[in-house]
Structure formats: C-alpha cells, structure tokens
Write a protein that holds these residues in place. Structure first.
Motif, PDB file in Angstrom:
ATOM      1  N   ALA A 182     -29.382 -45.524  55.914  1.00 53.84           N
ATOM      2  CA  ALA A 182     -30.010 -45.938  54.656  1.00 53.84           C
ATOM      3  C   ALA A 182     -29.216 -47.072  54.011  1.00 53.84           C
ATOM      4  CB  ALA A 182     -30.124 -44.760  53.701  1.00 53.84           C
ATOM      5  N   ILE A 183     -27.894 -46.976  54.028  1.00 58.25           N
ATOM      6  CA  ILE A 183     -27.048 -48.046  53.493  1.00 58.25           C
ATOM      7  C   ILE A 183     -27.243 -49.322  54.296  1.00 58.25           C
ATOM      8  CG2 ILE A 183     -24.643 -48.797  53.235  1.00 58.25           C
ATOM      9  CD1 ILE A 183     -24.007 -45.816  52.576  1.00 58.25           C
ATOM     10  N   LEU A 184     -27.284 -49.208  55.592  1.00 58.24           N
ATOM     11  CA  LEU A 184     -27.497 -50.365  56.456  1.00 58.24           C
ATOM     12  C   LEU A 184     -28.847 -51.022  56.171  1.00 58.24           C
ATOM     13  CD1 LEU A 184     -26.340 -52.030  58.793  1.00 58.24           C
ATOM     14  CD2 LEU A 184     -27.429 -50.430  60.365  1.00 58.24           C
ATOM     15  N   ARG A 185     -29.876 -50.217  55.939  1.00 59.85           N
ATOM     16  CA  ARG A 185     -31.207 -50.731  55.616  1.00 59.85           C
ATOM     17  C   ARG A 185     -31.169 -51.512  54.303  1.00 59.85           C
ATOM     18  NH1 ARG A 185     -33.811 -46.232  55.027  1.00 59.85           N
ATOM     19  NH2 ARG A 185     -34.203 -45.957  57.237  1.00 59.85           N
ATOM     20  N   LEU A 186     -30.532 -50.952  53.274  1.00 64.37           N
ATOM     21  CA  LEU A 186     -30.419 -51.640  51.984  1.00 64.37           C
ATOM     22  C   LEU A 186     -29.629 -52.943  52.110  1.00 64.37           C
ATOM     23  CD1 LEU A 186     -29.764 -48.730  49.483  1.00 64.37           C
ATOM     24  CD2 LEU A 186     -31.777 -50.195  49.614  1.00 64.37           C
ATOM     25  N   GLN A 187     -28.577 -52.900  52.888  1.00 57.48           N
ATOM     26  CA  GLN A 187     -27.768 -54.090  53.115  1.00 57.48           C
ATOM     27  C   GLN A 187     -28.603 -55.185  53.780  1.00 57.48           C
ATOM     28  OE1 GLN A 187     -24.435 -53.237  55.665  1.00 57.48           O
ATOM     29  NE2 GLN A 187     -23.117 -54.662  54.558  1.00 57.48           N
ATOM     30  N   TYR A 188     -29.371 -54.816  54.779  1.00 55.94           N
ATOM     31  CA  TYR A 188     -30.235 -55.769  55.464  1.00 55.94           C
ATOM     32  C   TYR A 188     -31.274 -56.341  54.507  1.00 55.94           C
ATOM     33  CZ  TYR A 188     -34.090 -57.553  58.207  1.00 55.94           C
ATOM     34  OH  TYR A 188     -35.105 -58.344  58.683  1.00 55.94           O
ATOM     35  N   GLN A 189     -31.893 -55.483  53.708  1.00 58.24           N
ATOM     36  CA  GLN A 189     -32.908 -55.945  52.761  1.00 58.24           C
ATOM     37  C   GLN A 189     -32.300 -56.889  51.726  1.00 58.24           C
ATOM     38  OE1 GLN A 189     -34.434 -52.178  51.416  1.00 58.24           O
ATOM     39  NE2 GLN A 189     -36.083 -52.177  52.936  1.00 58.24           N
ATOM     40  N   GLY A 190     -31.106 -56.596  51.253  1.00 59.28           N
ATOM     41  CA  GLY A 190     -30.425 -57.463  50.302  1.00 59.28           C
ATOM     42  C   GLY A 190     -30.137 -58.826  50.893  1.00 59.28           C
ATOM     43  N   GLU A 191     -29.670 -58.849  52.129  1.00 57.31           N
ATOM     44  CA  GLU A 191     -29.405 -60.123  52.806  1.00 57.31           C
ATOM     45  C   GLU A 191     -30.696 -60.903  53.014  1.00 57.31           C
ATOM     46  OE1 GLU A 191     -27.309 -58.960  56.315  1.00 57.31           O
ATOM     47  OE2 GLU A 191     -25.492 -58.438  55.205  1.00 57.31           O
ATOM     48  N   HIS A 192     -31.754 -60.197  53.344  1.00 58.21           N
ATOM     49  CA  HIS A 192     -33.057 -60.837  53.567  1.00 58.21           C
ATOM     50  C   HIS A 192     -33.570 -61.456  52.259  1.00 58.21           C
ATOM     51  CE1 HIS A 192     -36.892 -61.588  55.476  1.00 58.21           C
ATOM     52  NE2 HIS A 192     -37.508 -60.934  54.500  1.00 58.21           N
ATOM     53  N   ILE A 193     -33.479 -60.717  51.177  1.00 59.68           N
ATOM     54  CA  ILE A 193     -33.916 -61.233  49.873  1.00 59.68           C
ATOM     55  C   ILE A 193     -33.072 -62.435  49.470  1.00 59.68           C
ATOM     56  CG2 ILE A 193     -33.985 -60.689  47.392  1.00 59.68           C
ATOM     57  CD1 ILE A 193     -34.798 -57.816  48.255  1.00 59.68           C
ATOM     58  N   SER A 194     -31.771 -62.340  49.669  1.00 59.06           N
ATOM     59  CA  SER A 194     -30.873 -63.451  49.338  1.00 59.06           C
ATOM     60  C   SER A 194     -31.244 -64.699  50.135  1.00 59.06           C
ATOM     61  CB  SER A 194     -29.431 -63.051  49.632  1.00 59.06           C
ATOM     62  OG  SER A 194     -28.555 -64.112  49.354  1.00 59.06           O
ATOM     63  N   HIS A 195     -31.552 -64.520  51.387  1.00 57.99           N
ATOM     64  CA  HIS A 195     -31.945 -65.642  52.243  1.00 57.99           C
ATOM     65  C   HIS A 195     -33.239 -66.281  51.736  1.00 57.99           C
ATOM     66  CE1 HIS A 195     -32.334 -68.020  55.877  1.00 57.99           C
ATOM     67  NE2 HIS A 195     -33.561 -67.568  56.017  1.00 57.99           N
ATOM     68  N   ILE A 196     -34.218 -65.471  51.368  1.00 58.42           N
ATOM     69  CA  ILE A 196     -35.496 -65.978  50.858  1.00 58.42           C
ATOM     70  C   ILE A 196     -35.283 -66.738  49.542  1.00 58.42           C
ATOM     71  CG2 ILE A 196     -37.708 -65.268  49.862  1.00 58.42           C
ATOM     72  CD1 ILE A 196     -37.748 -63.026  51.991  1.00 58.42           C
ATOM     73  N   ILE A 197     -34.433 -66.195  48.663  1.00 58.34           N
ATOM     74  CA  ILE A 197     -34.146 -66.865  47.389  1.00 58.34           C
ATOM     75  C   ILE A 197     -33.505 -68.225  47.646  1.00 58.34           C
ATOM     76  CG2 ILE A 197     -32.645 -66.770  45.347  1.00 58.34           C
ATOM     77  CD1 ILE A 197     -33.225 -63.751  45.251  1.00 58.34           C
ATOM     78  N   ASN A 198     -32.556 -68.261  48.565  1.00 54.54           N
ATOM     79  CA  ASN A 198     -31.894 -69.527  48.880  1.00 54.54           C
ATOM     80  C   ASN A 198     -32.869 -70.538  49.471  1.00 54.54           C
ATOM     81  OD1 ASN A 198     -29.398 -68.710  47.951  1.00 54.54           O
ATOM     82  ND2 ASN A 198     -28.723 -67.971  49.936  1.00 54.54           N
TER      83      ASN A 198
END
Length: 76
Positions: free
Chosen positions: A30-46
């Motif tokens: 679950a932590i790994l999933r959240l970490q991945y989603q956070g990185e994905h969102i950060s990438h989209i924002i950038n």
C-alpha cells in the motif's frame, strides 16, 4: 491482480505468525502504491508546467489571510 511467491524463513513465521507477515507485506505494498501515485502526479504536474511551489505559497497566503479576517479581526 498478480500473485507473488516469496521465501520466508520458517523461524520468522513461527515467531510472528503468518497473519502478521501478511499484514506487514500488504501495508508495504500500500505504501509502495501511494509512493508510485505521488511520483506519477508530480510528473504530470511538472509536464503541465505548473509551478507547484508558487501555487502552494499562494494558497497558503490566501488561507492565512482568510483565517486572519475571520478569527483575528478583533485582535488586530
């Protein structure tokens, strides 16, 4: 959903139990999933060219101004 098999030392299973190990692994996934989603969102924002720091700073200032006008108006 995929299934992964891993080797776990029998002594560990006897010490903490299969339920504790299963719960621990589920939490880590679950932590790994959240970490991945956070990185994905950060990438989209950038990619969108949004200045995250500027947006957060402006939102923080707006929230502070609103708080002051509602809760501190009699003190200032």
């Amino acid at each position: 959903m995929s299934v992964i098999q891993i080797d776990i030392d029998d002594t560990l299973i006897q010490s903490v139990g299969t339920t504790a190990i299963k719960t621990f692994i589920e939490q880590q996934v679950a932590i790994l999933r959240l970490q991945y989603q956070g990185e994905h969102i950060s990438h989209i924002i950038n990619e969108a060219g949004i200045d995250h720091d500027k947006e957060v700073s402006e939102a923080r200032q707006e929230a502070w101004d609103e708080y002051k006008s509602i809760h501190l108006r009699d003190l200032v």
